[in-house]
Design a protein around this motif. Structure first.
Motif, PDB file in Angstrom:
ATOM      1  N   MET A 146      94.270  17.730  30.083  1.00 22.89           N
ATOM      2  CA  MET A 146      94.073  19.114  30.489  1.00 22.89           C
ATOM      3  C   MET A 146      94.010  19.227  32.008  1.00 22.89           C
ATOM      4  O   MET A 146      93.636  18.278  32.706  1.00 22.89           O
ATOM      5  CB  MET A 146      92.775  19.660  29.885  1.00 22.89           C
ATOM      6  CG  MET A 146      92.733  19.652  28.359  1.00 22.89           C
ATOM      7  SD  MET A 146      93.986  20.705  27.614  1.00 22.89           S
ATOM      8  CE  MET A 146      93.486  22.314  28.219  1.00 22.89           C
ATOM      9  N   ALA A 147      94.343  20.405  32.501  1.00 23.08           N
ATOM     10  CA  ALA A 147      94.324  20.602  33.949  1.00 23.08           C
ATOM     11  C   ALA A 147      94.109  22.069  34.280  1.00 23.08           C
ATOM     12  O   ALA A 147      94.292  22.951  33.439  1.00 23.08           O
ATOM     13  CB  ALA A 147      95.629  20.118  34.568  1.00 23.08           C
ATOM     14  N   TRP A 148      93.723  22.298  35.512  1.00 23.10           N
ATOM     15  CA  TRP A 148      93.645  23.635  36.099  1.00 23.10           C
ATOM     16  C   TRP A 148      94.647  23.703  37.243  1.00 23.10           C
ATOM     17  O   TRP A 148      94.725  22.797  38.078  1.00 23.10           O
ATOM     18  CB  TRP A 148      92.250  23.933  36.616  1.00 23.10           C
ATOM     19  CG  TRP A 148      91.225  24.114  35.546  1.00 23.10           C
ATOM     20  CD1 TRP A 148      90.392  23.164  35.022  1.00 23.10           C
ATOM     21  CD2 TRP A 148      90.910  25.341  34.861  1.00 23.10           C
ATOM     22  NE1 TRP A 148      89.595  23.708  34.050  1.00 23.10           N
ATOM     23  CE2 TRP A 148      89.888  25.055  33.940  1.00 23.10           C
ATOM     24  CE3 TRP A 148      91.396  26.648  34.937  1.00 23.10           C
ATOM     25  CZ2 TRP A 148      89.341  26.015  33.100  1.00 23.10           C
ATOM     26  CZ3 TRP A 148      90.847  27.601  34.111  1.00 23.10           C
ATOM     27  CH2 TRP A 148      89.838  27.293  33.201  1.00 23.10           C
ATOM     28  N   PHE A 149      95.390  24.798  37.256  1.00 28.07           N
ATOM     29  CA  PHE A 149      96.303  25.125  38.339  1.00 28.07           C
ATOM     30  C   PHE A 149      95.889  26.480  38.906  1.00 28.07           C
ATOM     31  O   PHE A 149      95.136  27.223  38.269  1.00 28.07           O
ATOM     32  CB  PHE A 149      97.742  25.216  37.819  1.00 28.07           C
ATOM     33  CG  PHE A 149      98.365  23.887  37.478  1.00 28.07           C
ATOM     34  CD1 PHE A 149      98.000  23.203  36.334  1.00 28.07           C
ATOM     35  CD2 PHE A 149      99.321  23.318  38.297  1.00 28.07           C
ATOM     36  CE1 PHE A 149      98.572  21.973  36.004  1.00 28.07           C
ATOM     37  CE2 PHE A 149      99.910  22.091  37.983  1.00 28.07           C
ATOM     38  CZ  PHE A 149      99.529  21.423  36.831  1.00 28.07           C
ATOM     39  N   ALA A 168      92.983  20.518  39.488  1.00 23.88           N
ATOM     40  CA  ALA A 168      92.209  19.404  38.937  1.00 23.88           C
ATOM     41  C   ALA A 168      92.728  19.082  37.544  1.00 23.88           C
ATOM     42  O   ALA A 168      93.217  19.961  36.838  1.00 23.88           O
ATOM     43  CB  ALA A 168      90.728  19.747  38.878  1.00 23.88           C
ATOM     44  N   GLY A 169      92.610  17.810  37.154  1.00 26.50           N
ATOM     45  CA  GLY A 169      93.047  17.396  35.837  1.00 26.50           C
ATOM     46  C   GLY A 169      92.101  16.379  35.243  1.00 26.50           C
ATOM     47  O   GLY A 169      91.334  15.723  35.960  1.00 26.50           O
ATOM     48  N   ILE A 170      92.145  16.266  33.903  1.00 27.11           N
ATOM     49  CA  ILE A 170      91.263  15.350  33.206  1.00 27.11           C
ATOM     50  C   ILE A 170      92.017  14.747  32.025  1.00 27.11           C
ATOM     51  O   ILE A 170      92.775  15.426  31.342  1.00 27.11           O
ATOM     52  CB  ILE A 170      89.975  16.086  32.759  1.00 27.11           C
ATOM     53  CG1 ILE A 170      88.935  15.116  32.211  1.00 27.11           C
ATOM     54  CG2 ILE A 170      90.287  17.195  31.758  1.00 27.11           C
ATOM     55  CD1 ILE A 170      87.548  15.748  32.071  1.00 27.11           C
ATOM     56  N   SER A 171      91.807  13.468  31.798  1.00 23.30           N
ATOM     57  CA  SER A 171      92.479  12.788  30.699  1.00 23.30           C
ATOM     58  C   SER A 171      91.884  13.206  29.364  1.00 23.30           C
ATOM     59  O   SER A 171      90.845  13.867  29.306  1.00 23.30           O
ATOM     60  CB  SER A 171      92.335  11.276  30.870  1.00 23.30           C
ATOM     61  OG  SER A 171      90.962  10.900  30.815  1.00 23.30           O
ATOM     62  N   TRP A 172      92.544  12.813  28.274  1.00 25.67           N
ATOM     63  CA  TRP A 172      92.091  13.298  26.970  1.00 25.67           C
ATOM     64  C   TRP A 172      90.686  12.827  26.609  1.00 25.67           C
ATOM     65  O   TRP A 172      89.974  13.493  25.857  1.00 25.67           O
ATOM     66  CB  TRP A 172      93.092  12.971  25.877  1.00 25.67           C
ATOM     67  CG  TRP A 172      93.323  11.516  25.587  1.00 25.67           C
ATOM     68  CD1 TRP A 172      92.672  10.435  26.092  1.00 25.67           C
ATOM     69  CD2 TRP A 172      94.321  10.998  24.719  1.00 25.67           C
ATOM     70  NE1 TRP A 172      93.201   9.287  25.596  1.00 25.67           N
ATOM     71  CE2 TRP A 172      94.207   9.585  24.736  1.00 25.67           C
ATOM     72  CE3 TRP A 172      95.295  11.576  23.894  1.00 25.67           C
ATOM     73  CZ2 TRP A 172      95.045   8.767  23.982  1.00 25.67           C
ATOM     74  CZ3 TRP A 172      96.116  10.757  23.144  1.00 25.67           C
ATOM     75  CH2 TRP A 172      95.991   9.369  23.188  1.00 25.67           C
ATOM     76  N   TYR A 205      94.875  28.993  36.177  1.00 26.54           N
ATOM     77  CA  TYR A 205      95.471  28.757  34.871  1.00 26.54           C
ATOM     78  C   TYR A 205      94.997  27.423  34.294  1.00 26.54           C
ATOM     79  O   TYR A 205      94.922  26.414  34.999  1.00 26.54           O
ATOM     80  CB  TYR A 205      96.987  28.709  34.973  1.00 26.54           C
ATOM     81  CG  TYR A 205      97.641  29.988  35.417  1.00 26.54           C
ATOM     82  CD1 TYR A 205      97.857  30.247  36.762  1.00 26.54           C
ATOM     83  CD2 TYR A 205      98.028  30.943  34.482  1.00 26.54           C
ATOM     84  CE1 TYR A 205      98.454  31.429  37.175  1.00 26.54           C
ATOM     85  CE2 TYR A 205      98.628  32.126  34.885  1.00 26.54           C
ATOM     86  CZ  TYR A 205      98.840  32.360  36.231  1.00 26.54           C
ATOM     87  OH  TYR A 205      99.428  33.528  36.629  1.00 26.54           O
ATOM     88  N   CYS A 206      94.747  27.439  33.010  1.00 26.44           N
ATOM     89  CA  CYS A 206      94.456  26.232  32.259  1.00 26.44           C
ATOM     90  C   CYS A 206      95.759  25.728  31.640  1.00 26.44           C
ATOM     91  O   CYS A 206      96.576  26.535  31.185  1.00 26.44           O
ATOM     92  CB  CYS A 206      93.445  26.586  31.166  1.00 26.44           C
ATOM     93  SG  CYS A 206      92.999  25.254  30.072  1.00 26.44           S
ATOM     94  N   ALA A 207      95.951  24.425  31.628  1.00 30.05           N
ATOM     95  CA  ALA A 207      97.179  23.849  31.084  1.00 30.05           C
ATOM     96  C   ALA A 207      96.863  22.601  30.288  1.00 30.05           C
ATOM     97  O   ALA A 207      95.885  21.898  30.575  1.00 30.05           O
ATOM     98  CB  ALA A 207      98.147  23.519  32.215  1.00 30.05           C
ATOM     99  N   GLY A 208      97.703  22.320  29.296  1.00 33.74           N
ATOM    100  CA  GLY A 208      97.496  21.144  28.465  1.00 33.74           C
ATOM    101  C   GLY A 208      98.788  20.462  28.102  1.00 33.74           C
ATOM    102  O   GLY A 208      99.857  21.085  28.064  1.00 33.74           O
ATOM    103  N   ALA A 209      98.682  19.168  27.839  1.00 36.82           N
ATOM    104  CA  ALA A 209      99.824  18.382  27.378  1.00 36.82           C
ATOM    105  C   ALA A 209      99.293  17.286  26.475  1.00 36.82           C
ATOM    106  O   ALA A 209      98.279  16.660  26.784  1.00 36.82           O
ATOM    107  CB  ALA A 209     100.579  17.781  28.551  1.00 36.82           C
ATOM    108  N   ARG A 210     100.007  17.046  25.385  1.00 35.60           N
ATOM    109  CA  ARG A 210      99.521  16.081  24.387  1.00 35.60           C
ATOM    110  C   ARG A 210      99.894  14.665  24.798  1.00 35.60           C
ATOM    111  O   ARG A 210     100.855  14.076  24.319  1.00 35.60           O
ATOM    112  CB  ARG A 210     100.060  16.406  22.991  1.00 35.60           C
ATOM    113  CG  ARG A 210      99.288  15.662  21.903  1.00 35.60           C
ATOM    114  CD  ARG A 210      99.639  16.144  20.527  1.00 35.60           C
ATOM    115  NE  ARG A 210      98.800  15.501  19.530  1.00 35.60           N
ATOM    116  CZ  ARG A 210      98.941  15.695  18.217  1.00 35.60           C
ATOM    117  NH1 ARG A 210      99.865  16.527  17.762  1.00 35.60           N
ATOM    118  NH2 ARG A 210      98.137  15.070  17.379  1.00 35.60           N
ATOM    119  N   THR A 211      99.091  14.146  25.726  1.00 36.17           N
ATOM    120  CA  THR A 211      99.270  12.804  26.214  1.00 36.17           C
ATOM    121  C   THR A 211      97.965  12.354  26.860  1.00 36.17           C
ATOM    122  O   THR A 211      97.076  13.170  27.091  1.00 36.17           O
ATOM    123  CB  THR A 211     100.431  12.733  27.226  1.00 36.17           C
ATOM    124  OG1 THR A 211     100.667  11.386  27.597  1.00 36.17           O
ATOM    125  CG2 THR A 211     100.121  13.546  28.474  1.00 36.17           C
TER     126      THR A 211
END
Length: 124
Positions: free
Chosen positions: A34-37, A49-53, A95-101
């Motif tokens: 997950m991350a914030w842009f 900022a970003g954070i791992s799963w 914005y909140c963003a996500g990617a399945r990794t």
């Protein structure tokens, strides 16, 4: 993909704090990086900022290091951005963003799930 909904934006004076929240739908949130842009008027959307799963790895833009903290609660399907010592230059739509990794990265194209954004305005 997960559905993402941001909240917590608003108007704050310089030096103040805000906490943004991003609630995700679905049962797979814990498998998402997950991350914030943010995007200010007339500027491109950029990584904050970003954070791992698992939450074990975090990364920050230089402009927010030491002031912002990203965290997540996988039991609540929520990621947070605690913003302290806010400056007028932090004014933007967040914005909140996500990617399945495990860890997606710093680029917009690294993420395939996006929220609608929440406005943060920091006054002098």
């Amino acid at each position: 993909q997960v559905q993402l909904v941001e909240s917590g934006g608003g108007l704050v004076q310089a030096g103040g704090s805000l906490r943004l929240s991003c609630a995700a739908s679905g049962r797979t949130f814990s498998t998402y990086s997950m991350a914030w842009f943010r995007q200010a008027p007339g500027k491109e959307r950029g990584f904050v900022a970003g954070i791992s799963w698992s939450g074990g790895f975090t990364n920050y833009a230089d402009s927010v290091k030491g002031r912002f903290t990203i965290s997540r609660d996988n039991a609540k399907n929520t990621v947070y951005l605690q913003m302290n010592s806010l400056k007028p230059g932090d004014t933007a739509v967040y914005y909140c963003a996500g990617a399945r990794t495990t860890w997606a990265g710093l680029r917009n194209q690294d993420y395939d799930s996006w929220g609608q954004g929440t406005q943060v305005t920091v006054s002098e």
